[in-house]
Structures are given as C-alpha cells and as structure tokens.
Write an enzyme that holds these catalytic residues in place. Structure first.
Site, PDB file in Angstrom:
ATOM      1  N   ARG A  26       0.889  -1.261   0.022  1.00  0.00           N
ATOM      2  CA  ARG A  26       0.054   0.021  -0.053  1.00  0.00           C
ATOM      3  C   ARG A  26       0.925   1.217  -0.097  1.00  0.00           C
ATOM      4  NH1 ARG A  26      -2.388  -3.606   3.529  1.00  0.00           N
ATOM      5  NH2 ARG A  26      -4.775  -4.107   3.081  1.00  0.00           N
ATOM      6  N   LYS A  35      -2.844  -2.733   7.393  1.00  0.00           N
ATOM      7  CA  LYS A  35      -4.105  -2.723   7.956  1.00  0.00           C
ATOM      8  C   LYS A  35      -4.290  -3.867   9.018  1.00  0.00           C
ATOM      9  CE  LYS A  35      -6.409  -0.150   4.463  1.00  0.00           C
ATOM     10  NZ  LYS A  35      -7.525   0.257   3.710  1.00  0.00           N
ATOM     11  N   HIS A  72      -2.925   3.257  -6.175  1.00  0.00           N
ATOM     12  CA  HIS A  72      -3.969   1.994  -5.717  1.00  0.00           C
ATOM     13  C   HIS A  72      -3.942   1.264  -7.139  1.00  0.00           C
ATOM     14  CE1 HIS A  72      -6.917  -0.757  -4.118  1.00  0.00           C
ATOM     15  NE2 HIS A  72      -7.583  -0.534  -5.108  1.00  0.00           N
ATOM     16  N   ARG A  79      -1.651  -1.654  -7.047  1.00  0.00           N
ATOM     17  CA  ARG A  79      -1.529  -2.875  -6.310  1.00  0.00           C
ATOM     18  C   ARG A  79      -2.552  -3.883  -7.284  1.00  0.00           C
ATOM     19  NH1 ARG A  79      -1.538  -3.916  -0.821  1.00  0.00           N
ATOM     20  NH2 ARG A  79      -3.842  -3.920  -0.531  1.00  0.00           N
ATOM     21  N   HIS A 105      -4.668  -8.470   2.764  1.00  0.00           N
ATOM     22  CA  HIS A 105      -5.801  -8.603   2.747  1.00  0.00           C
ATOM     23  C   HIS A 105      -6.535  -9.256   3.858  1.00  0.00           C
ATOM     24  CE1 HIS A 105      -6.464  -6.968  -1.526  1.00  0.00           C
ATOM     25  NE2 HIS A 105      -6.346  -5.953  -0.701  1.00  0.00           N
ATOM     26  N   TYR A 107      -9.960  -7.251  -6.898  1.00  0.00           N
ATOM     27  CA  TYR A 107      -8.418  -6.583  -7.502  1.00  0.00           C
ATOM     28  C   TYR A 107      -8.268  -7.453  -8.616  1.00  0.00           C
ATOM     29  CZ  TYR A 107      -7.075  -3.924  -3.240  1.00  0.00           C
ATOM     30  OH  TYR A 107      -7.014  -3.118  -2.356  1.00  0.00           O
TER      31      TYR A 107
END
Length: 272
Positions: free
Chosen positions: A132, A157, A219, A222, A246, A255
C-alpha cells in the site's frame, strides 16, 4: 469523551492512514453523528437500511467498511466490548468488474521514466510488491532483509504483519539508492521525514499522463500487481491475499481484472 470525539482524535494521530482515508473516515463520522446514529446494532442497521436507498452502492459499501474499521478500534481501545457492525447485515453490490486495466509491464515502464529518483523507486517498489502507499511511505531500512530478499511490512491494516519477496534487481536498486544508510525511513525528504504524500502522487499522475495519456494512481499499481500474479503467474487467490495483506479473499477477488471485458459487446449485439 464520547466515542465520536475519541475516533476523531484517533484519526488525526493515526500514522498509517493516508490523508484521503482520514478525510473519508471523518466525513463518515460526521454523517453518523448528523443522523444521531448510536454504536448499537439496531441503530446502525436502521442507518444502513436508509443509506442503501439514498446513496450509490459504492458510497454505501465504503461507509460500511469504514464504520466496521472504526468499530474495531473502539473494541481495541476497550470503549465497547463487541463491534456492533459485525452484526449489521453486510452490503454487497453484485456487478461485473469493468474498470480500466493497466498491464503491469507497461505500468512499470511508465514508472521508470519518472525523473525524481526517490519517487521512481518508491512506485517501482509498490508495483513489484503490491504494498500500500502508506506501507511504503513508512518503510524502514531495518525491515529490508537483503540476505533473504524479503521485506517485512509492519504498518499493514488491521495490525497484520506480513513478509513479501523482493526481486534481485529491485534489491540491487535499493542498495544503490540507500548509499550505505542502515537506519531510518527508506524513502525520506532532505530533512529525514517521510516523503510528501501529495508530491509523490502528483509525480506518478503527471508521468502516466505524459507517457500513456491516462492517469495512474498508487492503488492502480496494487490492482495491476494482483492481476498479473493471478493471470500470468498463475498464483492462487489465497497467496495473493497474503501478499497484499487483505483480511478477506473477497477483497482480493475485487482486485483481479480481465484485460478486456467483452460483456458490454455481447449485450450491445443483442440490442441491435
């Protein structure tokens, strides 16, 4: 201090969220407060039942995931025992992905034309690891394992740590770029601080517009990385999920893009 006040303070001091994420989360909190929504299953469910009839699906879904994350923070801070969002019916928007596809090889070639050496390597690292934006911005030199060609990601995250592989060519570029530095941030300003977020984004956008006539965002890198691994590398979805950090395979599935979506062509043929 109310839950809203705590979360406002939490967002202001959070180092791993981008400015755009913080802006979005604060907007979600203001909307929640405006409609007198409480941190209870009943109140939140009524709020989202109303939300899906008034807003676009993408807005409702984004707000759902934002409040889920903020509810988790309230639990972590021991302000509430259980996140009520986990009992709110999930918002699912079933649609065929028709987003613009950016082939990874072309994307990397575009990145390598960025004149600023720091931004050039910054985005090359993202495009070849799937990190990220903020994970890369806060990356420390100590987290690069040169001997094993791996990278430890500490600022993911959900407080999830993960290790990702590095290509030999990229490792060589990192060695040269660091010029013997052993500590501190990998990508830093002349003052030793983290690089400017907006300046980095602008460098990528301007180069992609000049080279390809299309704007690239961090983004997108990714998404291109995930799509390349799935289509060209034949990697399993679970492995890609772990590489991207994730928490759910559903996120990873979103994605994966096709190089050309033919559904519109098929539908158009029927309507002649």
């Amino acid at each position: 201090m109310t839950h809203f006040d705590y979360l406002e303070q939490y967002l202001v001091t959070h180092i791993t969220y981008s400015k755009q994420t913080i802006k979005g989360y604060r907007s979600d909190l203001r909307q929640m407060k405006k409609f007198f929504v409480e941190w209870s299953v009943k109140s939140l469910q009524a709020y989202f039942d109303q939300l899906i009839h008034q807003y676009k699906p993408a807005t409702a879904m984004r707000r759902y995931h934002a409040l889920m994350a903020l509810g988790n923070e309230l639990v972590r801070a021991k302000r509430i025992k259980v996140n009520p969002m986990k009992q709110v019916r999930p918002i699912v928007h079933q649609q065929i992905q028709q987003r613009e596809h950016h082939p990874l090889e072309e994307t990397i070639q575009t990145i390598r034309q960025i004149s600023h050496p720091t931004y050039r390597l910054f985005f090359e690292l993202i495009s070849q690891t799937g990190l990220r934006f903020m994970e890369t911005r806060l990356l420390s030199i100590e987290d690069i394992q040169f001997a094993t060609l791996t990278l430890l990601v500490r600022h993911g995250k959900g407080r999830r740590l993960r290790t990702v592989p590095l290509g030999e060519g990229l490792v060589s570029k990192l060695r040269t770029f660091l010029e013997g530095r052993k500590t501190g941030l990998v990508f830093q300003s002349v003052r030793g601080k983290a690089i400017n977020e907006q300046s980095a984004r602008d460098a990528l956008r301007k180069q992609s517009l000049a080279t390809r006539g299309r704007s690239l965002h961090p983004h997108d890198l990714r998404v291109s990385f995930a799509t390349y691994l799935y289509q060209t590398g034949n990697q399993k979805l679970l492995e890609i999920q772990r590489l991207l950090g994730h928490g759910s395979s559903r996120t990873t599935e979103g994605y994966i893009l096709t190089e050309e979506t033919k559904l519109q062509q098929i539908i158009d043929a029927l309507s002649v």
